[in-house]
Design an enzyme around this catalytic site. Sequence first.
Site, PDB file in Angstrom:
ATOM      1  N   TYR A 109      -5.912  -5.772   2.213  1.00  0.00           N
ATOM      2  CA  TYR A 109      -5.421  -5.265   1.395  1.00  0.00           C
ATOM      3  C   TYR A 109      -3.498  -5.356   1.419  1.00  0.00           C
ATOM      4  CZ  TYR A 109      -9.944  -3.760  -0.320  1.00  0.00           C
ATOM      5  OH  TYR A 109     -11.356  -3.992  -0.416  1.00  0.00           O
ATOM      6  N   TYR A 125       0.364   3.119  -3.617  1.00  0.00           N
ATOM      7  CA  TYR A 125      -0.765   4.663  -2.888  1.00  0.00           C
ATOM      8  C   TYR A 125      -0.154   5.579  -2.686  1.00  0.00           C
ATOM      9  CZ  TYR A 125      -3.634   0.964  -3.666  1.00  0.00           C
ATOM     10  OH  TYR A 125      -4.267  -0.252  -3.768  1.00  0.00           O
ATOM     11  N   CYS A 155      14.734  -3.748  -3.740  1.00  0.00           N
ATOM     12  CA  CYS A 155      15.206  -3.330  -4.411  1.00  0.00           C
ATOM     13  C   CYS A 155      14.532  -2.178  -5.516  1.00  0.00           C
ATOM     14  CB  CYS A 155      16.478  -4.143  -5.635  1.00  0.00           C
ATOM     15  SG  CYS A 155      15.889  -4.910  -6.548  1.00  0.00           S
ATOM     16  N   ARG A 206       0.729  -1.437   0.208  1.00  0.00           N
ATOM     17  CA  ARG A 206      -0.304  -0.322  -0.435  1.00  0.00           C
ATOM     18  C   ARG A 206       0.672   1.473  -0.215  1.00  0.00           C
ATOM     19  NH1 ARG A 206      -3.370   1.576   3.279  1.00  0.00           N
ATOM     20  NH2 ARG A 206      -4.595   1.723   1.806  1.00  0.00           N
TER      21      ARG A 206
HETATM   22  N1  LLP Z   1     -17.552  -4.219  -3.162  1.00  0.00           N
HETATM   23  C1  LLP Z   1     -16.517  -4.311  -4.406  1.00  0.00           C
HETATM   24  C2  LLP Z   1     -17.457  -4.429  -6.003  1.00  0.00           C
HETATM   25  C3  LLP Z   1     -14.958  -4.485  -4.322  1.00  0.00           C
HETATM   26  O1  LLP Z   1     -14.883  -4.031  -5.779  1.00  0.00           O
HETATM   27  C4  LLP Z   1     -14.501  -3.435  -2.852  1.00  0.00           C
HETATM   28  C5  LLP Z   1     -12.852  -3.503  -3.168  1.00  0.00           C
HETATM   29  C6  LLP Z   1     -15.192  -3.933  -2.253  1.00  0.00           C
HETATM   30  C7  LLP Z   1     -15.998  -4.624  -2.246  1.00  0.00           C
HETATM   31  C8  LLP Z   1     -14.245  -3.095  -0.351  1.00  0.00           C
HETATM   32  O2  LLP Z   1     -14.032  -2.494  -0.025  1.00  0.00           O
HETATM   33  P1  LLP Z   1     -13.358  -1.796   1.342  1.00  0.00           P
HETATM   34  O3  LLP Z   1     -14.486  -2.267   1.784  1.00  0.00           O
HETATM   35  O4  LLP Z   1     -12.679  -2.745   0.929  1.00  0.00           O
HETATM   36  O5  LLP Z   1     -13.379  -1.206   0.630  1.00  0.00           O
HETATM   37  N2  LLP Z   1      -6.540  -2.219  -2.384  1.00  0.00           N
HETATM   38  C9  LLP Z   1      -7.363  -0.706  -2.517  1.00  0.00           C
HETATM   39  C10 LLP Z   1      -8.238  -0.911  -2.255  1.00  0.00           C
HETATM   40  C11 LLP Z   1      -9.073  -1.906  -2.992  1.00  0.00           C
HETATM   41  C12 LLP Z   1      -9.892  -2.004  -3.423  1.00  0.00           C
HETATM   42  C13 LLP Z   1     -11.171  -3.215  -4.770  1.00  0.00           C
HETATM   43  N3  LLP Z   1     -12.307  -2.998  -3.851  1.00  0.00           N
HETATM   44  C14 LLP Z   1      -6.061  -0.518  -1.266  1.00  0.00           C
HETATM   45  O6  LLP Z   1      -5.177  -1.132  -0.061  1.00  0.00           O
HETATM   46  O7  LLP Z   1      -6.678   0.559  -0.072  1.00  0.00           O
END
Ligand code: LLP
Length: 415
Positions: free
Chosen positions: A374, A319, A345, A315
Amino acid sequence: MTRSGFVLSRAELVCDDIPLSAIAAAVGTPLYVYSGATIRARYRALDEAFDGYPHRLHYALKANSTFAVVQLLRQLGSAVDANSIWEVEVARQAGFGAADVVFTGVGKSLHELAQAVPLGLRAINVESPGELERIETLAARFGLVARVAIRVNPDIDAGSHPHISTGLRINKFGVPKDIARDLMTSIGSRPHLKLVAIHVHVGSQITSLAPLRSAAAFLAQLATELDARGLRLEYLDLGGGLGISYDGADVLSARDYVAALVDEVRSTGLPIVIEPGRSVIGPAGVLVGTVIDIKRRAEDSDFAVLDAGMTELMRPALYGAYHRIEPVKAAAGGTRHYELVGPVCESTDVVGRDRMLPTLSVGDLVAIHDAGAYGAAMASNYNRRPLPAEVLVDNGQWRLIRRRQTVDDLLALER
Ligand code: LLP
């Protein structure tokens, strides 16, 4: 238990009362540790916030699908949101039934759809007219009626990091709202398809109510229009997205979030599905690393090189995300300015920029907070680094829920 989660007890970080240093001594680092009590409390807070309004939580597996975590959520009564056929399979192996699974994803291959359609999942959340046709063809071939939801792109700005905002027209997700109505109406005359829900997900790590409210209002309005055309849905899927506090600042509470959703949707009388990921598991995990080198960066600042970096927690590199970092044992003595970096690296492999911390020495353990979502799920083998070990603390005990990968595990696929 005195206090659940990751707290200081006698100048040392514990997880649900168990010292992180004891777990690290047994398992080694880098290491993910999850607090079962925190997972339970956060799941229940969301669930109870509905206050009797009909709903189901479909935990977003993409946030963290380590098997024991998934099993714990099933015990708590959760259903799941899967983003690939392989997540569907993990859910099935963890004991979830077809009716507990919604299958989302902007790109489901024909191979994935062919496996998913016969399962009779609660819904396949459809992302395009083409995908709907492919599902229809498969359903006809199997002699089935496929339960589908249409994911609509509402053209709403989630106000989150651009890499994790999904609800604008320029984003690749969902069916544009201007063609969604006709697509839904067409389902009425397609015998192998049943429209059970409509779906939105406008982004992740959302910290203001406005976009979540607008998305819910948009969906409620659409459901009302469909109802007037004789298309009665089973539920509304409002996606995930509720943010957590990475820096200690106040964020939306589960109660305020759910109250807003229910408020926007109540007039439809339809049950609500949400797909929370981060808000359930994010604060329930830390990444524990060891300081493996200290070197001078500037007169008043050092690099602290950790054995945990972008391969374990992507992360910050991906980001510019901020994660609170602290030593597992607070050393007596002064503080110093550090750039906490990983061993990979790549110059972007920095887990903590510009931090004032108690003075660190080689061998010290540090905890990188709010890494439950994540984190492990996005870990990689770059530099042939083995995927880290994972531990769950629950009911007063800790257990290894994923052993550290070995180089033999990696090479097994290549021999
Ligand atoms: N539903 C759908 C269709 C999604 O695409 C996602 C997340 C969620 C639910 C769950 O969202 P949450 O409640 O976790 O916000 N890797 C990134 C986050 C990518 C999220 C992708 N979709 C990070 O580390 O911030």
